[in-house]
Design a protein around this motif. Structure first.
Motif, PDB file in Angstrom:
ATOM      1  N   CYS A   3      -5.410   7.849  -1.270  1.00  0.00           N
ATOM      2  CA  CYS A   3      -4.342   8.967  -0.734  1.00  0.00           C
ATOM      3  C   CYS A   3      -5.183   9.655   0.229  1.00  0.00           C
ATOM      4  N   PHE A  54       6.996  -1.292  -0.455  1.00  0.00           N
ATOM      5  CA  PHE A  54       7.936  -0.670   0.509  1.00  0.00           C
ATOM      6  C   PHE A  54       9.152  -1.343   0.679  1.00  0.00           C
ATOM      7  N   ARG A 113       0.995  -1.345   0.168  1.00  0.00           N
ATOM      8  CA  ARG A 113       0.109   0.077   0.016  1.00  0.00           C
ATOM      9  C   ARG A 113       0.944   1.151   0.054  1.00  0.00           C
ATOM     10  N   LYS A 114       0.780   2.057  -1.115  1.00  0.00           N
ATOM     11  CA  LYS A 114       1.200   3.379  -1.354  1.00  0.00           C
ATOM     12  C   LYS A 114       0.398   4.300  -1.497  1.00  0.00           C
ATOM     13  N   SER A 115       0.667   5.471  -1.269  1.00  0.00           N
ATOM     14  CA  SER A 115      -0.337   6.727  -1.570  1.00  0.00           C
ATOM     15  C   SER A 115      -0.514   6.709  -3.234  1.00  0.00           C
ATOM     16  N   THR A 116      -1.684   6.721  -3.591  1.00  0.00           N
ATOM     17  CA  THR A 116      -1.742   6.958  -5.060  1.00  0.00           C
ATOM     18  C   THR A 116      -2.514   8.257  -5.228  1.00  0.00           C
ATOM     19  N   GLU A 118      -6.811  -0.889  -0.955  1.00  0.00           N
ATOM     20  CA  GLU A 118      -5.719  -1.714  -1.453  1.00  0.00           C
ATOM     21  C   GLU A 118      -6.110  -3.238  -1.676  1.00  0.00           C
ATOM     22  N   ARG A 153       3.314   1.094  -8.099  1.00  0.00           N
ATOM     23  CA  ARG A 153       4.389   1.718  -7.227  1.00  0.00           C
ATOM     24  C   ARG A 153       4.988   0.385  -6.851  1.00  0.00           C
TER      25      ARG A 153
END
Length: 186
Positions: free
Chosen positions: A113, A160, A11-14, A106, A157
């Motif tokens: 985001c 992590f 999970r990354k900010s989109t 996610e 992306r």
């Protein structure tokens, strides 16, 4: 569903979304996640405004000078509110609900985001929460914490990188300041 460890790693900010809309089942699952979030004394002080209208998303995207522009392109925004008169820990309770929605998104293969609203100002120093409140007719006893933008990811992306974990921030038993060597490194 993937493992939780994989979920939090990926999970990354989109901030870039495709034009594809969410289906009703996806929206329902995201909102269920918010409603299942734990809250102090189970007071559930949170409320949520679901926004899919592109015109309203564009208005929300200018609620502060930086960090909100992505809202105009998301498929769905959830404005996270909480009743400040019901709970003294409304910030914490609403924050947990916010991240539950992001984790559910996610898990569904969607991006999300967090857009911080509380304690933020617009370019003209107008309070961002007051601006959002006015747009959405939010009653006075509810404060605006955040807006979670959700949609299909326009780009993938990398997960992590665990080599960036800051293990020096973990303290066992008691807090101890890290000791620096001659080069200023811990």
């Amino acid at each position: 569903m993937e493992s939780f460890a994989t979920l939090i790693k990926s999970r990354k900010s989109t901030r870039k979304f495709t034009d594809q809309l969410l289906n009703p089942e996806q929206v329902e699952m995201i909102l269920k996640a918010a409603l299942m979030a734990p809250a102090s004394k189970r007071k559930n002080p949170w409320q949520f405004v679901v926004v899919e209208d592109k015109e309203m998303l564009a208005k929300l995207s200018v609620c502060k000078p930086a960090g909100a522009a992505f809202l105009k392109d998301c498929a769905l925004a959830v404005v996270v509110l909480a009743n400040v008169m019901e709970s003294d820990v409304w910030v914490e309770d609403a924050s947990i609900a916010s991240i539950y929605m992001q984790l559910q998104a996610e898990d569904l293969g969607l991006g999300s985001c967090w857009c911080q609203i509380r304690n933020r100002q617009m370019e003209d120093d107008t309070d961002a929460a007051q601006y959002v409140r006015g747009l959405l007719d939010v009653p006075y006893q509810l404060d605006v914490l955040s807006i979670i933008g959700i949609g299909y990811k326009d780009q993938e992306r990398k997960p992590f990188d665990e080599s960036h974990l800051q293990w020096e921030k973990i303290h066992l038993g008691t807090f101890r300041m890290p000791i620096e060597n001659e080069q200023g490194k811990v």
